[in-house]
Design a protein around this motif. Sequence first.
Motif, PDB file in Angstrom:
ATOM      1  N   HIS A 162     -37.832 -22.991  35.914  1.00 46.59           N
ATOM      2  CA  HIS A 162     -39.254 -22.666  35.889  1.00 46.59           C
ATOM      3  C   HIS A 162     -39.609 -22.103  34.524  1.00 46.59           C
ATOM      4  O   HIS A 162     -38.881 -21.274  33.990  1.00 46.59           O
ATOM      5  N   ARG A 163     -40.720 -22.577  33.967  1.00 47.93           N
ATOM      6  CA  ARG A 163     -41.205 -22.068  32.683  1.00 47.93           C
ATOM      7  C   ARG A 163     -42.707 -21.866  32.783  1.00 47.93           C
ATOM      8  O   ARG A 163     -43.381 -22.576  33.527  1.00 47.93           O
ATOM      9  N   GLN A 164     -43.225 -20.913  32.020  1.00 44.38           N
ATOM     10  CA  GLN A 164     -44.663 -20.680  31.933  1.00 44.38           C
ATOM     11  C   GLN A 164     -45.113 -20.881  30.487  1.00 44.38           C
ATOM     12  O   GLN A 164     -44.423 -20.477  29.559  1.00 44.38           O
ATOM     13  N   PHE A 165     -46.289 -21.486  30.350  1.00 40.76           N
ATOM     14  CA  PHE A 165     -46.876 -21.734  29.046  1.00 40.76           C
ATOM     15  C   PHE A 165     -48.351 -21.352  29.105  1.00 40.76           C
ATOM     16  O   PHE A 165     -49.022 -21.607  30.112  1.00 40.76           O
ATOM     17  N   PRO A 166     -48.886 -20.770  28.032  1.00 40.10           N
ATOM     18  CA  PRO A 166     -50.324 -20.494  28.001  1.00 40.10           C
ATOM     19  C   PRO A 166     -51.099 -21.806  28.042  1.00 40.10           C
ATOM     20  O   PRO A 166     -50.675 -22.800  27.450  1.00 40.10           O
ATOM     21  N   ASN A 167     -52.209 -21.815  28.744  1.00 38.80           N
ATOM     22  CA  ASN A 167     -53.033 -23.017  28.829  1.00 38.80           C
ATOM     23  C   ASN A 167     -53.963 -23.071  27.623  1.00 38.80           C
ATOM     24  O   ASN A 167     -55.129 -22.697  27.688  1.00 38.80           O
ATOM     25  N   GLY A 168     -53.427 -23.536  26.520  1.00 34.20           N
ATOM     26  CA  GLY A 168     -54.141 -23.716  25.259  1.00 34.20           C
ATOM     27  C   GLY A 168     -53.291 -24.605  24.385  1.00 34.20           C
ATOM     28  O   GLY A 168     -52.181 -25.001  24.764  1.00 34.20           O
ATOM     29  N   ALA A 169     -53.770 -24.923  23.204  1.00 32.04           N
ATOM     30  CA  ALA A 169     -53.072 -25.875  22.327  1.00 32.04           C
ATOM     31  C   ALA A 169     -51.609 -25.508  22.075  1.00 32.04           C
ATOM     32  O   ALA A 169     -50.730 -26.369  22.226  1.00 32.04           O
TER      33      ALA A 169
ATOM     34  N   TYR B 144     -59.527 -27.296  34.117  1.00 32.70           N
ATOM     35  CA  TYR B 144     -58.427 -26.662  33.390  1.00 32.70           C
ATOM     36  C   TYR B 144     -57.268 -27.601  33.086  1.00 32.70           C
ATOM     37  O   TYR B 144     -56.432 -27.308  32.257  1.00 32.70           O
ATOM     38  N   HIS B 145     -57.213 -28.742  33.732  1.00 27.08           N
ATOM     39  CA  HIS B 145     -56.141 -29.702  33.497  1.00 27.08           C
ATOM     40  C   HIS B 145     -56.466 -30.707  32.397  1.00 27.08           C
ATOM     41  O   HIS B 145     -55.604 -31.439  31.949  1.00 27.08           O
ATOM     42  N   ARG B 146     -57.699 -30.737  31.945  1.00 27.30           N
ATOM     43  CA  ARG B 146     -58.165 -31.797  31.037  1.00 27.30           C
ATOM     44  C   ARG B 146     -57.356 -31.891  29.741  1.00 27.30           C
ATOM     45  O   ARG B 146     -57.012 -32.983  29.296  1.00 27.30           O
ATOM     46  N   ASP B 147     -57.059 -30.761  29.111  1.00 25.54           N
ATOM     47  CA  ASP B 147     -56.305 -30.805  27.856  1.00 25.54           C
ATOM     48  C   ASP B 147     -54.885 -31.305  28.078  1.00 25.54           C
ATOM     49  O   ASP B 147     -54.354 -32.057  27.259  1.00 25.54           O
ATOM     50  N   LEU B 148     -54.267 -30.891  29.191  1.00 23.56           N
ATOM     51  CA  LEU B 148     -52.932 -31.395  29.530  1.00 23.56           C
ATOM     52  C   LEU B 148     -52.986 -32.900  29.765  1.00 23.56           C
ATOM     53  O   LEU B 148     -52.161 -33.655  29.246  1.00 23.56           O
ATOM     54  N   GLU B 149     -53.961 -33.351  30.505  1.00 27.24           N
ATOM     55  CA  GLU B 149     -54.131 -34.776  30.779  1.00 27.24           C
ATOM     56  C   GLU B 149     -54.293 -35.567  29.480  1.00 27.24           C
ATOM     57  O   GLU B 149     -53.654 -36.606  29.291  1.00 27.24           O
ATOM     58  N   LEU B 150     -55.097 -35.060  28.582  1.00 28.11           N
ATOM     59  CA  LEU B 150     -55.343 -35.745  27.322  1.00 28.11           C
ATOM     60  C   LEU B 150     -54.075 -35.804  26.467  1.00 28.11           C
ATOM     61  O   LEU B 150     -53.722 -36.857  25.924  1.00 28.11           O
TER      62      LEU B 150
END
Length: 72
Positions: free
Chosen positions: A24-31, A56-62
């Motif tokens: 399991h890992r956590q990452f900030p939701n930003g670039a 909130y998923h849009r940047d990951l999707e892109l």
Amino acid sequence: MQNTIGVDVSKAMLDAYCSLRGEHRQFPNGAPGLAALVRWASRVAAVIVFEASGAYHRDLELMLSRRGGGGL
């Protein structure tokens, strides 16, 4: 067995779980966090799955679509 990374997406965090490694890992939701998640996932050659909820998923999707549709 194909390695899968499941990502729970929230406004602040991306919580990722690698099935093959049980990691399991956590990452900030930003670039920077998105780039770190993709680097981590690339090392384990995984398919990434996530629920498209809210915006909130849009940047990951892109980012994943630019790298070949999510299969790294």
